[in-house]
Scaffold this active site. Structure first.
Site, mmCIF file in Angstrom:
data_model
loop_
_atom_site.group_PDB
_atom_site.id
_atom_site.type_symbol
_atom_site.label_atom_id
_atom_site.label_comp_id
_atom_site.label_asym_id
_atom_site.label_seq_id
_atom_site.Cartn_x
_atom_site.Cartn_y
_atom_site.Cartn_z
ATOM 1 C CD GLU A 124 2.645 -4.031 -12.203
ATOM 2 O OE1 GLU A 124 4.364 -3.890 -11.578
ATOM 3 O OE2 GLU A 124 2.270 -3.168 -12.462
ATOM 4 C CB CYS A 164 3.167 2.109 -8.515
ATOM 5 S SG CYS A 164 0.691 1.727 -8.966
ATOM 6 C CB CYS A 211 0.476 -1.586 -8.548
ATOM 7 S SG CYS A 211 -0.718 -1.508 -9.879
#
Length: 145
Positions: A57, A85, A88
């Protein structure tokens, strides 16, 4: 959720499986442009590249910021095997992407871990601050005006 969304999510899951087969963490992502074309895809390479930031990502958000016009970025969708997360998610927000579609939520991912397993984003780190406000604000004052 459209059939195209599901097809692209399945590809993200395939990329996650390829990451795991290569010895990396099992995460994969791809970018789909405004006309439905796949623009880029990537998988996690944290272990094999020895780079803690090599999440797919994040790598794709950086690609968007470098390669796409802001108007195109807003019309581009990232499909990813798992909810991004915090690292990201921040990069995605800054990249200008308009949409993210994910297969597993962060909560579902945590439920798949063995009891007692601690995820990488749950490490205990001591933070101290804020401090030196007057000095720290000097380079920032006026920047966001």
């Amino acid at each position: 959720m459209t059939e195209a969304d599901e097809r692209h999510l399945r590809r993200a899951v395939e990329l996650a499986a390829a990451a795991r087969a290569a010895g990396d963490m099992p995460f994969g992502s791809l970018l789909v442009g405004p006309a439905g074309e796949v623009l880029a895809e990537d998988r996690n390479t944290v272990v094999t590249e020895r780079d803690i930031t090599a999440h797919p990502e994040l790598k794709l958000a950086r690609w968007v910021a470098r390669q796409l016009d802001p108007d195109v970025a807003r019309q581009t969708t990232m499909y990813t095997s798992c909810q991004p997360c915090p690292m990201c998610a921040g990069a995605i927000a800054r990249s200008g992407l308009g949409r993210v579609v994910f297969a597993l939520s962060g909560e579902q991912l945590r439920e798949l871990r063995p009891p007692g397993a601690v995820g990488p984003d749950e490490a205990q780190v001591a933070y101290e601050g804020p401090a030196l406000f007057a000095e720290a604000r000097a380079p920032i004052d006026g920047y966001y005006a």
